[in-house]
Scaffold this motif. Structure first.
Motif, PDB file in Angstrom:
ATOM      1  N   UNK A  38      -0.976 -10.114   5.622  1.00 25.17           N
ATOM      2  CA  UNK A  38      -0.767  -8.863   4.894  1.00 25.17           C
ATOM      3  C   UNK A  38      -2.045  -8.577   4.114  1.00 25.17           C
ATOM      4  N   UNK A  39      -2.364  -7.295   3.935  1.00 30.35           N
ATOM      5  CA  UNK A  39      -3.538  -6.917   3.152  1.00 30.35           C
ATOM      6  C   UNK A  39      -3.300  -5.602   2.440  1.00 30.35           C
ATOM      7  N   UNK A  40      -4.006  -5.445   1.331  1.00 29.28           N
ATOM      8  CA  UNK A  40      -3.929  -4.194   0.575  1.00 29.28           C
ATOM      9  C   UNK A  40      -5.035  -3.231   0.976  1.00 29.28           C
ATOM     10  N   UNK A  41      -5.941  -3.659   1.842  1.00 31.51           N
ATOM     11  CA  UNK A  41      -7.004  -2.735   2.257  1.00 31.51           C
ATOM     12  C   UNK A  41      -6.466  -1.749   3.278  1.00 31.51           C
ATOM     13  N   UNK A  42      -7.077  -0.572   3.355  1.00 28.71           N
ATOM     14  CA  UNK A  42      -6.619   0.401   4.352  1.00 28.71           C
ATOM     15  C   UNK A  42      -6.993  -0.040   5.774  1.00 28.71           C
ATOM     16  N   UNK A  43      -6.241   0.418   6.760  1.00 28.55           N
ATOM     17  CA  UNK A  43      -6.567   0.060   8.152  1.00 28.55           C
ATOM     18  C   UNK A  43      -7.927   0.622   8.567  1.00 28.55           C
ATOM     19  N   UNK A  44      -8.632  -0.148   9.372  1.00 26.42           N
ATOM     20  CA  UNK A  44      -9.884   0.328   9.974  1.00 26.42           C
ATOM     21  C   UNK A  44      -9.522   1.045  11.273  1.00 26.42           C
ATOM     22  N   UNK A  45     -10.429   1.869  11.790  1.00 28.32           N
ATOM     23  CA  UNK A  45     -10.121   2.566  13.050  1.00 28.32           C
ATOM     24  C   UNK A  45      -9.701   1.582  14.147  1.00 28.32           C
ATOM     25  N   UNK A  46      -8.586   1.877  14.783  1.00 27.74           N
ATOM     26  CA  UNK A  46      -8.087   1.060  15.887  1.00 27.74           C
ATOM     27  C   UNK A  46      -7.143  -0.058  15.467  1.00 27.74           C
ATOM     28  N   UNK A  47      -7.068  -0.349  14.173  1.00 32.35           N
ATOM     29  CA  UNK A  47      -6.159  -1.406  13.726  1.00 32.35           C
ATOM     30  C   UNK A  47      -4.724  -0.883  13.685  1.00 32.35           C
ATOM     31  N   UNK A  48      -3.809  -1.748  14.116  1.00 37.92           N
ATOM     32  CA  UNK A  48      -2.396  -1.380  14.206  1.00 37.92           C
ATOM     33  C   UNK A  48      -1.604  -2.206  13.204  1.00 37.92           C
ATOM     34  N   UNK A  49      -0.805  -1.517  12.378  1.00 38.46           N
ATOM     35  CA  UNK A  49       0.042  -2.190  11.396  1.00 38.46           C
ATOM     36  C   UNK A  49       1.022  -3.103  12.117  1.00 38.46           C
TER      37      UNK A  49
END
Length: 186
Positions: A38-49
């Protein structure tokens, strides 16, 4: 021979090839569950939750920590929090799947306190010079960041004796085979 623990923790210095070894191990053993942080950073392009990370708010993360729902966690670079949610790991183990945590040294130390039944494996480079070469050749960090990561790597390398096993990543195939054997997968 005793049965391998259901939970294995893999740590090692930057650029040692943890991600490469884990991807190859997962490909060879599809039943293996690799924890998703888990992370509090925003997703980078292409990353899937849920696939790359579980993206959560600061409040959600803090709630998970306070309720004991993190096996380990850290504030990274003074900005974003990262951690391993406990429930998916426990659920996978209960379903009979081997579970691998690919985490940093501090995270491994936290997990050792709460899950001493886990197997702790340190992935080491064949030499310090090879680790430096790998870090520089990947070209993802500037010189200052490379120096910072190498200083951290020196500290991490000294901690290898804290682990149950050391696997040298001199060849991805050999490292995967050794890790798989330690985990009781082969």
């Amino acid at each position: 021979m005793t049965e391998a623990p259901a939970l294995t923790v893999l740590a090692g210095p930057t650029a040692v090839g943890k991600g490469t070894v884990v991807a190859a191990l997962k490909e060879r053993h599809p039943d293996l569950r690799v924890s998703v942080s888990a992370t509090t950073r925003p997703p980078r392009p292409g990353e899937i939750d849920g696939a790359h990370y579980h993206f959560v708010s600061d409040e959600e993360f803090d709630s998970m920590v306070e309720s004991g729902d993190m096996l380990e966690w850290a504030l990274v670079h003074g900005r974003n929090k990262y951690g391993t949610p406990r429930r998916p790991v426990d659920r996978a183990i209960a379903q009979g799947h081997p579970v691998l945590l690919e985490i940093d040294l501090d995270g491994a130390r936290q997990v050792r306190r709460t899950r001493p039944d886990a197997r702790f494996v340190f992935l080491a480079p064949p030499s310090w010079e090879e680790l430096e070469r790998r870090l520089v050749s990947r070209g993802t960090e500037d010189g200052a960041e490379q120096r910072r990561r190498l200083e951290t790597a020196r500290v991490e390398m000294r901690a290898s004796a804290e682990f149950d096993h050391i696997v040298v990543n001199d060849s991805v195939e050999r490292a995967v085979s050794e890790l798989a054997a330690l985990m009781g997968l082969e």
